[in-house]
Design an enzyme around this catalytic site. Structure first.
Site, short mmCIF file in Angstrom:
data_model
loop_
_atom_site.label_atom_id
_atom_site.label_comp_id
_atom_site.label_asym_id
_atom_site.label_seq_id
_atom_site.Cartn_x
_atom_site.Cartn_y
_atom_site.Cartn_z
N ARG A 1 1.14 -0.89 0.02
CA ARG A 1 -0.10 0.30 -0.22
C ARG A 1 1.26 0.87 -0.26
O ARG A 1 1.66 1.38 0.68
CB ARG A 1 -0.97 0.13 1.10
CG ARG A 1 -2.10 0.69 1.46
CD ARG A 1 -2.59 0.48 3.40
NE ARG A 1 -1.76 1.44 3.80
CZ ARG A 1 -1.60 1.78 5.42
NH1 ARG A 1 -2.38 0.63 5.69
NH2 ARG A 1 -1.29 2.31 5.79
N HIS B 1 -3.62 4.63 4.83
CA HIS B 1 -4.55 2.85 5.47
C HIS B 1 -6.16 3.35 4.54
O HIS B 1 -6.96 3.76 3.65
CB HIS B 1 -4.99 3.11 6.74
CG HIS B 1 -6.25 1.96 6.27
ND1 HIS B 1 -5.87 0.92 5.59
CD2 HIS B 1 -7.46 1.93 7.00
CE1 HIS B 1 -7.31 0.60 6.54
NE2 HIS B 1 -8.29 1.41 7.17
N TYR C 1 3.68 5.14 11.73
CA TYR C 1 4.54 3.38 11.59
C TYR C 1 5.08 2.62 10.69
O TYR C 1 5.13 1.61 11.10
CB TYR C 1 2.80 3.48 11.84
CG TYR C 1 2.08 3.24 10.96
CD1 TYR C 1 1.78 2.15 9.44
CD2 TYR C 1 1.06 3.76 10.75
CE1 TYR C 1 0.61 2.36 8.77
CE2 TYR C 1 -0.35 3.71 9.85
CZ TYR C 1 -0.59 3.91 9.22
OH TYR C 1 -0.83 3.60 7.93
C1 LIG Z 1 -14.67 -6.86 11.65
C2 LIG Z 1 -13.78 -6.02 11.42
N1 LIG Z 1 -13.42 -5.64 12.51
C3 LIG Z 1 -12.11 -4.35 12.25
C4 LIG Z 1 -12.37 -3.35 11.06
C5 LIG Z 1 -11.98 -2.23 11.23
N2 LIG Z 1 -10.34 -1.95 9.69
C6 LIG Z 1 -11.53 -1.34 9.01
S1 LIG Z 1 -9.86 -1.90 7.56
C7 LIG Z 1 -9.43 -2.28 8.57
C8 LIG Z 1 -7.70 -3.15 8.64
C9 LIG Z 1 -7.77 -4.18 7.32
O1 LIG Z 1 -6.69 -4.66 6.61
P1 LIG Z 1 -5.97 -5.38 5.76
O2 LIG Z 1 -7.56 -7.38 6.00
O3 LIG Z 1 -4.99 -6.26 5.74
O4 LIG Z 1 -6.75 -4.54 4.99
P2 LIG Z 1 -6.40 -3.39 3.69
O5 LIG Z 1 -6.63 -2.22 4.76
O6 LIG Z 1 -4.85 -3.05 4.00
O7 LIG Z 1 -6.29 -3.38 2.35
C10 LIG Z 1 -9.68 -3.21 9.70
C11 LIG Z 1 -9.12 -3.76 10.97
C12 LIG Z 1 -13.41 -3.92 11.03
N3 LIG Z 1 -14.01 -2.60 9.78
N4 LIG Z 1 -13.73 -4.74 10.81
#
Ligand SMILES: Cc1ncc(C[n+]2csc(CCOP(=O)(O)OP(=O)(O)O)c2C)c(N)n1
Ligand SMILES: [Mg+2]
Length: 366
Positions: free
Chosen positions: A268, A272, A281
């Site tokens: 990425r 985020h 971070y």
């Molecule tokens: C069940 C749940 N827990 C927490 C969140 C908060 N949250 C939103 S995005 C995210 C990170 C997800 O990371 P990843 O799966 O690696 O996808 P990326 O954003 O890096 O593409 C989190 C923890 C959520 N949306 N749903």
């Protein structure tokens, strides 16, 4: 020494499958994609990057809501879509702008959604990144990560009961692999040999949590073994490797031989979302290292080596796409928000009396 079947599967999930090297040369005798498809893919990857950078800037200027950037992951998104048929269904995550573009959602329709204006098909009710269009067979995502994986599995099973040769592909991040939904979906798909593909875009972080803190497994692809099917680890910044691995997985699913987990190792490039600061971070040095592996640069180098693509053709295309994006932004921004009376439409079959009252008050107060 001959390897056993399980050793072979192990090896496949450990090696990083790559066709297009970072210097733009091929590690295979020929490209699995025709020249025309590669040019089209490059155009869509570039459009994704240009639009993505614009959208981050628009949020900073207070002109649109929270946005989740796709920059750096274009090869994983566009490459995987190239391997699907139009009749297949995609279950994307919020970061998948490139998938939506490659899936031919018209820019006008996409822009209305991003602005949540009165012409947005979901009437401005969800996040700009909550992609979903029935016509292009893109399932509408929900905010809880990995919640769409089970639906992708069930959808493919339902299609199979109806005798349709539909394959579903769900995409999700490295962080999503720690969720219960990931386990349930992988298990179910393995047991019932469901015609589905799990595409993990491992971009090294879940918000600020690095992938090293996400799992104690050697990698993500190897997790497929626990569910009784194959996992492949692919260079996610290599359009050709992603396309080729997804094509194999889609063909396998369509034959009735069950699911595959594809781990696209990517990065990425931005934060985020527009709500955090990646400098808190990650080191600048780390980001710079990955910038050198930018999927767009790699593909452009290949096109320059293998066709008549050059600096002036690239500048011309970039300008065309920028003009198109700017025109669509200007158009979508002028469209007023959805009228207040649409607040309850398509939500309930019959309005509760207190909602009728609320609706009336809302309209009375203008
Ligand atoms: C069940 C749940 N827990 C927490 C969140 C908060 N949250 C939103 S995005 C995210 C990170 C997800 O990371 P990843 O799966 O690696 O996808 P990326 O954003 O890096 O593409 C989190 C923890 C959520 N949306 N749903
Ligand atoms: Mg991630």
């Amino acid at each position: 020494m001959e390897l056993s079947e399980s050793e072979l599967i192990d090896q496949k999930s450990d090696e990083l499958f790559q066709i297009l090297r970072p210097d733009g040369t091929l590690s295979f005798p020929s490209s699995p994609l025709m020249a025309g498809d590669m040019h089209q893919a490059y155009r869509n990857m570039l459009l994704t990057r240009i639009l993505d950078e614009k959208l981050v800037a628009l949020q900073r200027q207070g002109r649109m809501g929270t946005y989740v950037s796709a920059s750096g992951q274009e090869a994983s998104q566009v490459g995987s879509m190239l391997a699907l048929k139009d009749t297949d269904w995609v279950f994307p995550m919020y970061r998948d702008l490139g998938m939506v573009i490659q899936r031919n959602v018209p820019l006008e329709v996409l822009m209305n959604k991003l602005f949540g204006n009165g012409k947005d098909l979901s009437l401005g009710r969800d996040l700009p990144n909550a992609f979903g269009w029935r016509k292009q067979r893109i399932f509408t995502l929900a905010a809880p990560i990995a919640s769409h994986l089970q639906i992708a599995v069930g959808f493919a099973m339902a299609a199979s009961y109806r005798g349709e040769k539909v394959v579903t592909l769900s995409s999700f991040g490295d962080g999503a692999t720690s969720s219960g939904e990931f386990h349930v979906s992988m298990n179910f798909a393995g047991v019932y040999k469901v015609a589905t593909v799990f595409l993990c875009e491992n971009n090294q972080y879940a918000i600020s949590v690095p992938v090293t803190r996400q799992t104690a497994s050697r990698n993500i692809a190897v997790k497929a073994r626990a569910y009784g099917f194959g996992g492949v680890r692919v260079d996610g910044n290599d359009l050709l490797a992603v396309y080729s691995a997804t094509k194999d997985a889609v063909e396998k699913a369509r034959r009735g031989d069950g699911p595959t987990l594809i781990e696209c190792v990517t990065y990425r490039l931005g934060a985020h979302s527009t709500s955090d600061d990646w400098k808190k971070y990650r080191s600048t040095d780390e980001v710079e290292q990955w910038r050198k592996r930018d999927p767009l640069i790699r593909l452009r180098l290949y096109l320059e080596k293998s066709s008549s693509w050059n600096e002036s053709a690239d500048t011309k295309l970039r300008k065309e796409l920028e003009t198109m994006v700017n025109e669509q932004i200007a158009r979508a921004e002028k469209i007023p928000p959805p009228p207040a009376e649409t607040m309850f439409s398509d939500v309930y079959a019959h309005l509760f009396p207190n909602f009728v009252e609320e609706e009336k008050n809302e309209l009375d107060s203008g």
